[in-house]
Design a protein around this motif. Structure first.
Motif, short mmCIF file in Angstrom:
data_model
loop_
_atom_site.label_atom_id
_atom_site.label_comp_id
_atom_site.label_asym_id
_atom_site.label_seq_id
_atom_site.Cartn_x
_atom_site.Cartn_y
_atom_site.Cartn_z
N MET A 260 26.75 46.31 37.85
CA MET A 260 26.57 44.66 37.96
C MET A 260 25.35 44.73 37.84
SD MET A 260 26.65 42.78 41.58
CE MET A 260 25.13 42.42 41.96
N GLU A 261 24.75 46.61 37.62
CA GLU A 261 23.06 46.32 38.15
C GLU A 261 23.27 46.23 36.09
OE1 GLU A 261 25.69 48.96 38.85
OE2 GLU A 261 24.33 48.39 41.01
N GLU A 262 24.17 46.06 35.25
CA GLU A 262 23.63 45.96 34.21
C GLU A 262 23.22 44.49 33.12
OE1 GLU A 262 25.84 48.20 31.08
OE2 GLU A 262 26.38 50.15 32.42
N PHE A 263 23.94 43.74 34.57
CA PHE A 263 23.71 42.57 33.75
C PHE A 263 22.20 41.60 34.94
CE2 PHE A 263 28.43 43.19 34.26
CZ PHE A 263 28.78 42.21 33.20
N GLU A 282 25.14 43.67 27.73
CA GLU A 282 25.46 44.44 26.06
C GLU A 282 25.21 46.11 25.91
OE1 GLU A 282 24.09 43.68 22.16
OE2 GLU A 282 23.06 42.46 23.42
N ARG A 283 26.66 46.33 25.59
CA ARG A 283 26.59 47.75 24.88
C ARG A 283 26.84 47.59 23.44
NH1 ARG A 283 30.36 50.64 29.57
NH2 ARG A 283 28.94 50.04 31.20
N ILE A 297 29.41 41.86 24.51
CA ILE A 297 28.72 40.92 25.84
C ILE A 297 29.99 40.58 26.17
CG2 ILE A 297 27.34 39.22 25.89
CD1 ILE A 297 26.71 39.15 22.86
N ARG A 298 29.09 40.76 27.68
CA ARG A 298 30.39 40.34 28.67
C ARG A 298 29.21 39.50 29.71
NH1 ARG A 298 33.84 44.94 31.19
NH2 ARG A 298 34.71 45.71 29.34
N LYS A 299 29.92 38.53 30.33
CA LYS A 299 29.30 37.38 30.87
C LYS A 299 30.21 37.53 32.84
CE LYS A 299 30.16 31.96 32.06
NZ LYS A 299 31.04 31.33 32.06
#
Length: 561
Positions: A260-263, A282-283, A297-299
């Motif tokens: 969750m910290e990546e968002f 994003e990665r 990319i993740r939402k």
């Protein structure tokens, strides 16, 4: 008289003063229809023999019918031919049989595909920014007839496997259509993209990026294609990257959720101008199947669900890519709207035609073997689950143990039989070709395709009608408080009555619309009337300039009764 028997013609439009003409509101769409190039480009590709009805009258009639929500040609049987004829400056419009004969002549003597391609090329060059990011999706046109047995395919909107033809549509961000590719035998989105859609886009789309810029920046792309997960293919991504075309789609088999910290929350501007907040991360991801690096990319939603998308656009912001991907529903809404209001799936003719002999189809023998293996595998999974779950919970007594052993032995025998059957079928499936050419099919399993040229002709007119309607919605939204009501107002306007007053000395044709139910609608109509009158559109085949007004007056002199 001579025109009616084919010795002269076509008859030129001749307007007279009439009042309360039904469906006369469709005349407001004429400036937009003319601006699409529908008539001008059509005159370059089609020609009708001498007769009462000319090419422009036929094309305009079909466009007006589509805008007035007359979804099928057969519905014209129940319409007043004289009232529709007043909209074209003619005594009457053709009967259904005559109209079908005209369509047959047009598609037999010319190529509707070339006409559609010329219009598409013009639309792309008129709006090059819209042609820079395109939506691609398939739509199954279900066939319920008995003329031929088309292959079955899955119809998501009905959740059934039904017979039909797959049409692949290419639309802009606002869902305005550019062109459609029909496939009676569906090879899949990936193959259609490579073989049909991308070559046509490369040929017809304007050059937004010059070759010098492409050579100077290896990450730069010509345009972007957005499609659903059916087109997910690392090999396709690599192929399109070499052709300098970016792809955006959902990722398959995304793996575990990201921390969750990546968002982070970002402001995203949607296609309709609305700004929303999205939690994005994003990665960079390497896909070994295609030997290509992509952006993932993740939402993340409030519930914690993560939706991954893949992009080979290495320059745009992730918020821009997220807006493009999650705005793809505009194309789904386009399909729904066209089905509901334009009769997208309606048949134009019941005629059928042969498929090319070299068309690749699924081998029925391979399909039968594959189905048998899948069926036995499903049974095997269930039997193994029952075998593993079968335990002796009763007291250890002779009868109970024998009963348990008997059940276990029966399940074990079934498992061994299914395993042996699968092991026997797999080599047969491997040795059987997956695809065959149509000419190699058994006679009883051959099929034909629906007549495609007439459908393509009418679909092109419906595309132009939809684009004309969309252009009018943009004008109405300038003065409407609720943008979503623009199309509803236009639908009411197209079926509204109006008075037609020609002035041959002044060279004008006044279309005086009747009032609608409320003042806000009338204010919006006055606004669009001013805008359309300012275009100074000339009615085709006449010298009459169109003037649009709102308000009823007394019946004009020499009123036709």
């Amino acid at each position: 008289m001579l025109a009616s028997i084919g010795l002269s013609g076509p008859v030129e439009p001749n307007f007279i003063a009439v009042s309360d003409v039904p469906n006369a509101g469709v005349l407001l769409a004429l400036p937009s229809l003319v601006s699409t190039g529908l008539l001008r480009v059509g005159a370059e590709h089609f020609e009708l023999p001498r007769g009462y009805y000319g090419l422009s009258s036929i094309i305009l009639l079909l466009a007006f019918l589509a805008l007035a929500r007359v979804k099928a040609l057969e519905c014209l049987r129940y319409c007043s031919p004289g009232e529709w004829g007043k909209l074209l400056g003619l005594d009457r419009v053709p009967e259904v049989r005559t109209l079908r004969n005209k369509l047959r002549l047009l598609v037999e003597t010319s190529c509707p595909e070339k006409w559609s391609a010329a219009l598409c090329r013009e639309w792309m060059h008129d709006d090059p920014e819209a042609a820079g990011l395109l939506y691609v999706d398939g739509h199954v046109r279900v066939y319920h007839g008995s003329q031929t047995s088309l292959p079955k395919r899955y119809v998501s909107r009905q959740r059934l496997c039904l017979r039909g033809t797959t049409d692949y549509w290419v639309n802009a961000l606002d869902a305005q259509p550019f062109f459609v590719v029909s496939k009676p035998v569906d090879p899949g989105l990936v193959k259609v993209l490579i073989d049909d859609i991308v070559p046509r886009i490369e040929r017809d789309s304007p050059g937004l990026v010059n070759n010098e810029a492409l050579q100077g920046n290896p990450l730069l792309h010509r345009l972007t294609l957005v499609f659903d997960r059916e087109g997910y293919s690392p090999v396709l991504f690599a192929t399109m990257k070499r052709r300098r075309i970016a792809c955006v789609t959902y990722r398959k088999s995304a793996g575990p959720d990201w921390p969750m910290e990546e968002f982070g929350v970002e402001s995203v501007t949607l296609n309709n101008g609305e700004r929303v907040e999205m939690s994005l991360a994003e990665r960079g991801v390497y896909l070994p199947q295609g030997d290509v690096w992509v952006r993932e990319i993740r939402k993340r939603t409030e519930s914690g669900h993560q939706t991954p998308i893949i992009a080979t656009d290495y320059i745009s912001d992730r918020s821009t890519l997220a807006a493009a991907m999650f705005g793809r529903w505009s194309q789904e809404n386009f399909f729904r709207y066209m089905l509901q209001h334009y009769g997208l799936d309606s048949l134009i003719t019941h005629a059928i035609e042969d498929l090319p002999d070299t068309t690749q189809v699924v081998n029925p023998a391979h399909r039968a073997l594959d189905s048998a293996i899948r069926r036995d595998n499903a049974k095997l999974v269930r039997r193994r689950a029952r075998f593993a779950a079968l335990s002796l919970n009763e007291p250890i007594e002779t009868k109970a143990v024998r009963r348990w052993e008997k059940k276990k032995a029966a399940l074990l025998m079934e498992i061994e039989e299914l395993t042996a059957n699968i092991d026997e079928l797999k080599p047969q499936r491997k040795a059987t070709p997956r695809h065959l050419q149509v000419k190699d099919l058994p006679a009883e399993q051959r099929f034909k395709q629906l007549h495609s040229s007439s459908k393509h002709f009418v679909d092109t007119i419906k595309m132009a009608a939809y684009r004309a309607e969309t252009a009018m919605t943009y004008v109405l939204r300038e003065v409407m408080s609720r943008n979503d009501d623009a199309r509803s107002l236009l639908r009411a306007l197209y079926t509204n009555e109006a008075d037609l007053t020609p002035d041959h000395d002044a060279g004008t044709l006044t279309v005086r619309l009747h009032h609608l139910a409320n003042r806000s609608s009338d204010d919006a109509i006055r606004h669009i009337c001013r805008e359309l009158t300012a275009t100074e559109t000339i009615f085709p085949e006449t010298n009459l300039r169109l003037i649009y007004e709102l308000g009823s007056r007394d019946n004009p002199r020499d009123q036709e009764v």
